[in-house]
Design a protein around this motif. Sequence first.
Motif, PDB file in Angstrom:
ATOM      1  N   TYR A 116       0.849  -1.183   0.000  1.00  0.00           N
ATOM      2  CA  TYR A 116       0.000   0.000   0.000  1.00  0.00           C
ATOM      3  C   TYR A 116       0.888   1.236   0.000  1.00  0.00           C
ATOM      4  O   TYR A 116       2.035   1.192   0.449  1.00  0.00           O
ATOM      5  CB  TYR A 116      -0.932   0.003   1.218  1.00  0.00           C
ATOM      6  CG  TYR A 116      -0.238   0.365   2.512  1.00  0.00           C
ATOM      7  CD1 TYR A 116      -0.392   1.638   3.056  1.00  0.00           C
ATOM      8  CD2 TYR A 116       0.598  -0.541   3.163  1.00  0.00           C
ATOM      9  CE1 TYR A 116       0.261   1.980   4.230  1.00  0.00           C
ATOM     10  CE2 TYR A 116       1.244  -0.207   4.333  1.00  0.00           C
ATOM     11  CZ  TYR A 116       1.075   1.060   4.858  1.00  0.00           C
ATOM     12  OH  TYR A 116       1.730   1.406   6.006  1.00  0.00           O
ATOM     13  N   THR A 117       0.373   2.318  -0.537  1.00  0.00           N
ATOM     14  CA  THR A 117       1.127   3.575  -0.530  1.00  0.00           C
ATOM     15  C   THR A 117       1.043   4.174   0.859  1.00  0.00           C
ATOM     16  O   THR A 117      -0.035   4.542   1.326  1.00  0.00           O
ATOM     17  CB  THR A 117       0.589   4.550  -1.583  1.00  0.00           C
ATOM     18  OG1 THR A 117       0.653   3.930  -2.870  1.00  0.00           O
ATOM     19  CG2 THR A 117       1.418   5.831  -1.604  1.00  0.00           C
ATOM     20  N   ASP A 118       2.187   4.239   1.509  1.00  0.00           N
ATOM     21  CA  ASP A 118       2.267   4.800   2.855  1.00  0.00           C
ATOM     22  C   ASP A 118       2.293   6.324   2.735  1.00  0.00           C
ATOM     23  O   ASP A 118       3.175   6.876   2.079  1.00  0.00           O
ATOM     24  CB  ASP A 118       3.539   4.296   3.539  1.00  0.00           C
ATOM     25  CG  ASP A 118       3.662   4.729   4.979  1.00  0.00           C
ATOM     26  OD1 ASP A 118       3.435   5.922   5.274  1.00  0.00           O
ATOM     27  OD2 ASP A 118       4.015   3.883   5.805  1.00  0.00           O
ATOM     28  N   PRO A 119       1.339   7.026   3.354  1.00  0.00           N
ATOM     29  CA  PRO A 119       1.314   8.488   3.243  1.00  0.00           C
ATOM     30  C   PRO A 119       2.549   9.158   3.851  1.00  0.00           C
ATOM     31  O   PRO A 119       2.927  10.247   3.439  1.00  0.00           O
ATOM     32  CB  PRO A 119       0.042   8.897   3.982  1.00  0.00           C
ATOM     33  CG  PRO A 119      -0.373   7.718   4.792  1.00  0.00           C
ATOM     34  CD  PRO A 119       0.244   6.507   4.168  1.00  0.00           C
ATOM     35  N   GLU A 120       3.179   8.496   4.796  1.00  0.00           N
ATOM     36  CA  GLU A 120       4.370   9.082   5.441  1.00  0.00           C
ATOM     37  C   GLU A 120       5.599   8.997   4.544  1.00  0.00           C
ATOM     38  O   GLU A 120       6.378   9.933   4.458  1.00  0.00           O
ATOM     39  CB  GLU A 120       4.644   8.367   6.770  1.00  0.00           C
ATOM     40  CG  GLU A 120       5.769   8.984   7.555  1.00  0.00           C
ATOM     41  CD  GLU A 120       5.973   8.316   8.905  1.00  0.00           C
ATOM     42  OE1 GLU A 120       6.990   8.604   9.540  1.00  0.00           O
ATOM     43  OE2 GLU A 120       5.117   7.512   9.322  1.00  0.00           O
ATOM     44  N   THR A 121       5.784   7.846   3.843  1.00  0.00           N
ATOM     45  CA  THR A 121       6.980   7.667   3.011  1.00  0.00           C
ATOM     46  C   THR A 121       6.726   7.969   1.544  1.00  0.00           C
ATOM     47  O   THR A 121       7.657   8.290   0.813  1.00  0.00           O
ATOM     48  CB  THR A 121       7.516   6.229   3.116  1.00  0.00           C
ATOM     49  OG1 THR A 121       6.583   5.332   2.501  1.00  0.00           O
ATOM     50  CG2 THR A 121       7.779   5.836   4.559  1.00  0.00           C
ATOM     51  N   GLY A 122       5.480   7.807   1.102  1.00  0.00           N
ATOM     52  CA  GLY A 122       5.171   7.993  -0.309  1.00  0.00           C
ATOM     53  C   GLY A 122       5.478   6.775  -1.165  1.00  0.00           C
ATOM     54  O   GLY A 122       5.273   6.796  -2.373  1.00  0.00           O
ATOM     55  N   TYR A 123       5.983   5.719  -0.544  1.00  0.00           N
ATOM     56  CA  TYR A 123       6.345   4.500  -1.269  1.00  0.00           C
ATOM     57  C   TYR A 123       5.345   3.386  -0.994  1.00  0.00           C
ATOM     58  O   TYR A 123       4.617   3.411   0.004  1.00  0.00           O
ATOM     59  CB  TYR A 123       7.744   4.018  -0.847  1.00  0.00           C
ATOM     60  CG  TYR A 123       8.856   4.920  -1.318  1.00  0.00           C
ATOM     61  CD1 TYR A 123       9.276   4.875  -2.643  1.00  0.00           C
ATOM     62  CD2 TYR A 123       9.492   5.785  -0.446  1.00  0.00           C
ATOM     63  CE1 TYR A 123      10.303   5.698  -3.082  1.00  0.00           C
ATOM     64  CE2 TYR A 123      10.518   6.609  -0.873  1.00  0.00           C
ATOM     65  CZ  TYR A 123      10.923   6.562  -2.199  1.00  0.00           C
ATOM     66  OH  TYR A 123      11.939   7.375  -2.615  1.00  0.00           O
ATOM     67  N   LEU A 124       5.356   2.392  -1.890  1.00  0.00           N
ATOM     68  CA  LEU A 124       4.580   1.181  -1.633  1.00  0.00           C
ATOM     69  C   LEU A 124       5.278   0.426  -0.510  1.00  0.00           C
ATOM     70  O   LEU A 124       6.413   0.001  -0.657  1.00  0.00           O
ATOM     71  CB  LEU A 124       4.513   0.300  -2.886  1.00  0.00           C
ATOM     72  CG  LEU A 124       3.584   0.782  -3.989  1.00  0.00           C
ATOM     73  CD1 LEU A 124       3.716  -0.115  -5.215  1.00  0.00           C
ATOM     74  CD2 LEU A 124       2.144   0.815  -3.508  1.00  0.00           C
ATOM     75  N   GLU A 125       4.604   0.276   0.601  1.00  0.00           N
ATOM     76  CA  GLU A 125       5.184  -0.370   1.774  1.00  0.00           C
ATOM     77  C   GLU A 125       4.452  -1.665   2.091  1.00  0.00           C
ATOM     78  O   GLU A 125       3.320  -1.887   1.660  1.00  0.00           O
ATOM     79  CB  GLU A 125       5.147   0.577   2.976  1.00  0.00           C
ATOM     80  CG  GLU A 125       5.869   1.882   2.770  1.00  0.00           C
ATOM     81  CD  GLU A 125       7.387   1.795   2.655  1.00  0.00           C
ATOM     82  OE1 GLU A 125       7.948   0.682   2.712  1.00  0.00           O
ATOM     83  OE2 GLU A 125       8.016   2.851   2.502  1.00  0.00           O
ATOM     84  N   LEU A 126       5.096  -2.493   2.881  1.00  0.00           N
ATOM     85  CA  LEU A 126       4.590  -3.801   3.247  1.00  0.00           C
ATOM     86  C   LEU A 126       3.469  -3.692   4.284  1.00  0.00           C
ATOM     87  O   LEU A 126       3.583  -2.986   5.279  1.00  0.00           O
ATOM     88  CB  LEU A 126       5.726  -4.653   3.825  1.00  0.00           C
ATOM     89  CG  LEU A 126       5.390  -6.070   4.247  1.00  0.00           C
ATOM     90  CD1 LEU A 126       4.988  -6.913   3.051  1.00  0.00           C
ATOM     91  CD2 LEU A 126       6.578  -6.698   4.968  1.00  0.00           C
ATOM     92  N   LYS A 127       2.398  -4.424   4.013  1.00  0.00           N
ATOM     93  CA  LYS A 127       1.334  -4.625   4.991  1.00  0.00           C
ATOM     94  C   LYS A 127       1.199  -6.134   5.166  1.00  0.00           C
ATOM     95  O   LYS A 127       1.057  -6.857   4.188  1.00  0.00           O
ATOM     96  CB  LYS A 127       0.023  -4.030   4.526  1.00  0.00           C
ATOM     97  CG  LYS A 127      -1.104  -4.256   5.523  1.00  0.00           C
ATOM     98  CD  LYS A 127      -2.403  -3.647   5.066  1.00  0.00           C
ATOM     99  CE  LYS A 127      -3.450  -3.917   6.130  1.00  0.00           C
ATOM    100  NZ  LYS A 127      -4.774  -3.533   5.682  1.00  0.00           N
TER     101      LYS A 127
END
Length: 130
Positions: A116-127
Amino acid sequence: MKILPLRLKPNQDLRQSLKDFAQTQNIEAGFILTAIGSLKQAAIRFADREELTILHDKFEILSLNGTVANTGVHLHIVISDRNGKTIGGHLTDGCIIYTTAEIVIGVSEEFRFLRYTDPETGYLELKINF
């Protein structure tokens, strides 16, 4: 844990091949156990940079780490040149196999890896779903 071996052949794209393999094998939560081989082109994104660095030479794959799933991959690579100098970073499309890549993927059947796109990093992060 399920274990899936994979051998890539000359001229295959390392990252794209792993993405395709995750799709065809329906891997929901995989991770690299071991990987060795060689590249004739490396495409790496270094820390805190948006642009890719493309290297044209023969390289040994010393390490490949990260997660692999049918929802996306996040992988880092370390390679060495003909003088043993090492370089590493974020694996991107464009790493082309020279002679071979021998990869073993572990798969957990307890989890599901999503991106998912993490609003804090702006990257696709692991969930991680349990």
